[in-house]
Design a protein around this motif. Structure first.
Motif, PDB file in Angstrom:
ATOM      1  N   HIS A  67       0.855  -1.194   0.000  1.00  0.00           N
ATOM      2  CA  HIS A  67       0.000   0.000   0.000  1.00  0.00           C
ATOM      3  C   HIS A  67       0.887   1.238   0.000  1.00  0.00           C
ATOM      4  O   HIS A  67       1.490   1.584   1.011  1.00  0.00           O
ATOM      5  CB  HIS A  67      -0.914   0.008   1.216  1.00  0.00           C
ATOM      6  N   GLU A  76      -3.992   1.459  -3.516  1.00  0.00           N
ATOM      7  CA  GLU A  76      -5.076   1.830  -2.600  1.00  0.00           C
ATOM      8  C   GLU A  76      -6.330   1.013  -2.889  1.00  0.00           C
ATOM      9  O   GLU A  76      -6.986   0.508  -1.974  1.00  0.00           O
ATOM     10  CB  GLU A  76      -5.362   3.319  -2.725  1.00  0.00           C
ATOM     11  N   HIS A  79      -5.909  -2.638  -1.690  1.00  0.00           N
ATOM     12  CA  HIS A  79      -5.973  -2.813  -0.235  1.00  0.00           C
ATOM     13  C   HIS A  79      -7.357  -2.514   0.339  1.00  0.00           C
ATOM     14  O   HIS A  79      -7.775  -3.153   1.310  1.00  0.00           O
ATOM     15  CB  HIS A  79      -4.916  -1.943   0.443  1.00  0.00           C
TER      16      HIS A  79
END
Length: 303
Positions: A67, A76, A79
């Motif tokens: 991340h 992003e 995750h």
């Protein structure tokens, strides 16, 4: 592109998850250590990840995604939104700009998420009977993907350096102890690559970068690209990239990083002299058009 099913999402370190993608339509395309794929995400972004599983496993691919707090939307999304549960994702056929060459001895250097192309290299070297050592560097062991797995499988071939506790490894000492027959492979942050280039200047060193090295070139000049198959000529102005000019002219050139590090925008050049600005090292007769330009007023390409 290949259709895959997202079989499993699993944390493998702080801020890093592993994705296991199985073939939706049968066996997946083969790959060798050092290869990467483009993963098409459901938010319309495509991102490049090194394959870190077992090349003998044609049923699934494994990648790991850190991340990035400065994410442009790829890591992003992975995750925050990707979860185990059978989602279909498209993945490119693997490409390899970082191949493992035969040698009797290897030193592998990895920093953080840079372990992803290095882990299958280590396994392949051991399987081939070569002498192989991995020096794996990270801030803490908790931030280092696959650290426990690698130590379990490869034992004392793996040296872990958690810099908050031990400091950084002495690359100069490693270089001094290295056989002249050894190959050195390194993937990690820019500071680590710079240190490796300084320490292993007398050895055969191969590196893979996350970001392009800082380089200086002469000011951009306009040039013409003649597409030999279509017969069309495209003007590339000083303020635009060759990739953008070709895309605007109707040629759909695959691209990802736009920085000359992934190789997805490779095209064939049949005449003229490219100015190579990439960090991969284009083979003869090829160029990466996202960053590279022309040293001649005209290039002829196979489009």
């Amino acid at each position: 592109m290949q259709r895959t099913i997202l079989d499993h999402v699993e944390p493998v370190a702080e801020d890093t998850v592993s994705l296991v993608l199985s073939g939706a339509d049968g066996p997946l395309a083969p790959w060798e250590p050092g290869a990467h794929v483009d993963l098409a995400l459901p938010n319309w972004l495509t991102r490049q990840y090194s394959l870190c599983g077992n090349p003998a496993d044609r049923d699934s691919y494994r990648v790991a995604v850190r991340h990035d707090r400065l994410s442009r939307g790829g890591s992003e999304y992975v995750h925050l939104f990707l979860r185990t549960g059978g989602r279909t994702l498209e993945v490119s056929v693997p490409r390899n700009n970082f191949p493992l060459l035969p040698a009797p001895e290897y030193l592998f250097l990895a920093g953080g998420i840079g372990i992803t192309p290095i882990a299958p290299m280590l396994a392949a070297a051991v399987e081939a009977g070569a002498s192989a050592t991995l020096v794996y560097v990270g801030r803490t062991v908790a931030t280092m993907p696959f650290a426990d797995e690698l130590r379990t499988v490869h034992g004392d071939r793996v040296r872990i350096y958690a810099t908050e506790e031990q400091g950084r490894p002495d690359f100069a000492a490693l270089a001094a102890a290295l056989s002249p027959r050894a190959l050195v492979y390194c993937c990690g942050p820019a500071s680590m690559l710079d240190a490796a280039e300084a320490a292993f200047s007398a050895h055969r060193l191969y590196i893979e970068r996350f970001r392009p090295a800082v380089k200086e070139f002469a000011p951009n000049e306009p040039f013409e690209v003649h597409c030999v198959r279509s017969g069309q000529s495209v003007q590339v102005d000083a303020g635009e990239s060759m990739l953008n000019a070709l895309n605007h002219a109707g040629y759909r050139i695959p691209s990802d990083c736009l920085e000359g590090v992934c190789g997805s925008c490779e095209i064939a050049v049949t005449d003229g002299e490219p100015e190579h600005r990439d960090d991969i090292g284009a083979p003869p007769g090829r160029m990466y058009c996202c960053v590279s330009r022309a040293l001649t007023s005209r290039l002829v390409v196979d489009l």
